[in-house]
Design an enzyme around this catalytic site. Structure first.
Site, PDB file in Angstrom:
ATOM      1  CD  GLU B 209      72.353 -10.001  72.560  1.00  0.00           C
ATOM      2  OE1 GLU B 209      72.794 -10.675  73.505  1.00  0.00           O
ATOM      3  OE2 GLU B 209      72.370  -8.765  72.561  1.00  0.00           O
ATOM      4  CG  HIS B 247      73.295  -6.479  75.175  1.00  0.00           C
ATOM      5  ND1 HIS B 247      73.496  -7.791  74.817  1.00  0.00           N
ATOM      6  CD2 HIS B 247      74.159  -6.215  76.174  1.00  0.00           C
ATOM      7  CE1 HIS B 247      74.453  -8.301  75.582  1.00  0.00           C
ATOM      8  NE2 HIS B 247      74.874  -7.365  76.413  1.00  0.00           N
TER       9      HIS B 247
END
Lengths: 380, 290
Positions: B209, B247
């Site tokens: 990611e 995150h």
């Protein structure tokens, strides 16, 4: 969380670091009386949190009190990248012979703190890194030990310092690291770290950012952090007022997912089919019906959001629980925006049965759900 | 074989008396994991899910010979808990806790390296070797035993992809969530080296990611040290710069850490990159035929 220059300098001063004499002014009158007190010439520095302040005209020098008045008036009227100038730091002007750079930050790749230093201070460090990477000296630090003076002395030599400046530099480096560690900073920086005409080193400019994840053990910053939210859009502010954290992405399809990676992937799917998401909203694992209601309301209220896509992969989260949450909101708020739900995983049949009661046919495939919400938003 | 985890691992749960700790202890036991004890300082002597609770990891080690720990303690106490396990010689430490300050993580990552402990996480779903054991919070039913190794920075997205594979009849050897924080213990590079040596793993799915350069770094050893076929997916193609996407580690800063940079790094070394999560099973079948 970012601190203003003057806040960073106050902290550095309390750690015994060399800071120019200066005070903060909230009005033109205050600016003039500070300049009178500390003596001309002075520097006037607009206090903003965004970068690029110098280029935007936010730093000026003044050699008469009239100049202090007119410049401070000008600075208070300035908007730097949408940020208003609410205070000006008035400092005694330094006689600078050379500008250095020093910073302590985290090297994600090496998984260690790193000290960066350069003899090319005063410029944008990203530009130095691009044009003259050889002029940036890096020192990786064992986080359990910190910077030892001998390590900093070697760095001082590498950036061309000599004699007592080596000692002063290493003293500054050790103290900056102490701040980095004690305050859980993600960046402690002085650019420029100035060498004056008397050969002294002084922190002419300062930056200090605190890591959000560490605020739980820094009570002194908690209140400040609540007030000091980064730049936000109308939708983000609306969501925040309802206790919801989301990232505005500018499109028309509101996206709620469970888990950061899955929500990002859902948004990427919309892009794949040529549509844009309105937001990134990660509801997290095991969300209750109430949490769902809370998350949905800003999307229901905000006019730019034309349709809503909920993507839940039930693992520990149970699909029937999620469905009950959606049903509750649906019945209470009676909203008319098209809603597409993808429910898959734990108790998926029960979840789908509950949603049928309110006329929603939930999808099990993410692809089908994404195609459906796109049809809805395009009015096909 | 599997990597890092099989049915022989002897597990202690740190923070077993908390809501999350006790709930997932039950699920791990149901899956067949050899969870033998729990630790919560100050609560030694009680039982949770039929397991004895101790005040220290040292007791759990002496009495049950545990070699693996899973940590559920809150961020404020996590550093101490991880250091305790490292110092007692626990070999595999899975840190579920979210929100640990990076300064703490960097310290225990350094110590783990010196003492030879492997840390998975923080801020991760853990590790599962389907049909053998799970040390984590992932739902067991989405996995089945098979030849694909998966390593990922994400939780639910990994469940999604594992499930797509399982539904397509493709099982997994070991699945690791390395965590969504900027600083983590086990890296993509470490995981790929382990999968490369594992006989059971025939191909690898890597789920990256935005943020940092872990994907670009691991790409440097693909095709050289790593000969096994890899299919990758990178989440966050449309993420804006400077915004944290859930995150702590998922943030594009000063133009670096973009999905495009990572996808390019993978394509440059011949890795198949999926456009959508559901394309992964087909790509896996394709690379396994080669």
């Amino acid at each position: 969380m970012k601190l203003f220059e003057y806040e960073a300098k106050e902290i550095m001063k309390s750690h015994g670091l060399p800071i120019p004499q200066g005070f903060i002014a909230k009005s033109v009158d205050e600016a003039v009386s500070i300049a009178e007190k500390i003596g001309l010439p002075v520097m006037l520095k607009a206090q903003v949190l965004v970068g690029g302040r110098g280029k935007a005209g936010g730093i000026k020098s003044a050699s008469t009190l009239d100049e202090v008045a007119s410049i401070s008036k000008y600075l208070f009227s300035l908007k730097i990248k949408d940020e208003n100038v609410e205070s000006i730091l008035i400092e005694k002007k330094l006689n600078i012979m050379k500008e250095l750079f020093i910073a302590i930050t985290i090297d994600r790749s090496e998984r260690l703190p790193v000290m960066l230093a350069s003899s090319m201070g005063g410029m944008d460090i990203e530009e130095i890194a691009k044009m003259h990477p050889e002029l940036i000296v890096k020192l990786h630090i064992d986080p359990r030990i910190g910077i030892l003076p001998f390590q900093a002395r070697k760095v001082a030599q590498k950036i061309g310092l000599k004699e007592r400046q080596i000692i002063t530099f290493s003293d500054i480096a050790v103290k900056l690291y102490k701040i980095y560690e004690e305050l859980d900073a993600e960046l402690v920086e002085s650019n420029p770290l100035a060498i004056t005409n008397t050969g002294d080193l002084i922190i002419a400019d300062a930056r200090l950012n605190i890591i959000d994840d560490a605020l739980f053990r820094h009570k002194e910053f908690q209140e400040l952090a609540l007030k000091r939210m980064p730049e936000s859009t109308e939708l983000e502010r609306l969501a925040k007022s309802k206790g919801v954290r989301l990232v505005d992405l500018g499109g028309e399809i509101g996206v709620i997912g469970n888990g950061a990676g899955l929500t990002m992937a859902t948004i990427d799917m919309l892009t794949y089919y040529g549509e844009k998401a309105a937001c990134f909203l990660d509801i997290g694992g095991g969300a209750s019906a109430e949490e769902f209601a809370k998350a949905l309301t800003p999307l229901i209220e905000y006019p730019r959001v034309k349709a809503i896509l909920i993507n839940i992969l039930g693992g520990i989260t149970r699909c029937d629980e999620v469905a009950r949450g959606i049903k509750k909101v649906y019945e209470e708020l009676k909203f008319t925006k098209p809603l597409t739900v993808r429910l898959s995983g734990t108790n998926e049949e029960e979840g789908q049965r509950i949603l049928k009661e309110i006329g929603i046919n939930a999808f099990t495939s993410l692809d089908d759900a994404v195609k459906n919400v796109i049809k809805q938003v395009r009015g096909i | 074989m599997t990597i890092l985890l099989n049915r022989e691992n002897r597990v202690v749960v740190q923070g077993i008396t908390g809501r999350q700790g006790s709930f997932h202890t039950k699920l791990m036991l149901e899956y067949g994991t050899k969870v033998l004890a729990g630790v919560t300082p100050g609560k030694g002597g009680i039982y949770v899910e039929g397991l004895p609770v101790y005040d220290t990891v040292a007791e759990a080690k002496d009495l049950h010979n545990v070699d693996t720990s899973i940590i559920f303690v809150p961020a404020i106490a996590a550093y101490d808990a991880v250091m305790e396990s490292i110092n007692e010689g626990i070999k595999l430490i899975v840190v579920i806790t979210e929100g640990i300050p990076p300064n703490d993580t960097m310290k225990f990552v350094c110590s783990a390296k010196e003492k030879g402990s492997i840390i998975i996480g923080p801020n991760c779903p853990g590790i599962i070797s389907p049909g053998e054991a799970k040390v984590g919070i992932m739902p067991g039913f989405v996995y089945k035993k098979g030849p694909i190794g998966i390593v990922s920075r994400s939780g639910t997205l990994t469940y999604e992809i594992a499930w797509e594979l399982t539904k397509a009849g493709i099982g997994q050897s070991t699945v690791i969530g390395i965590g969504g924080d900027p600083i983590v213990g086990l890296t993509f590079t470490d995981a790929l080296r382990l999968f490369e040596k594992d006989d059971e793993t025939e191909a690898i799915v890597l789920i990256g990611e935005i943020g940092g350069d872990a994907e670009e770094r691991v790409a440097q050893i693909i095709g050289k040290e790593i000969k096994k076929k890899i299919v990758a997916y990178v989440a966050g193609r449309t993420a804006p710069e400077g915004k944290r996407m859930g995150h702590a580690g998922a943030i594009i800063s000063a133009g670096s850490g973009t999905a495009m940079s990572k996808i390019k790094a993978f394509k440059d070394v011949g890795v198949e990159v999926a456009e959508r999560p559901m394309d992964i099973p087909e790509l896996v079948k394709k690379v396994m035929k080669k």
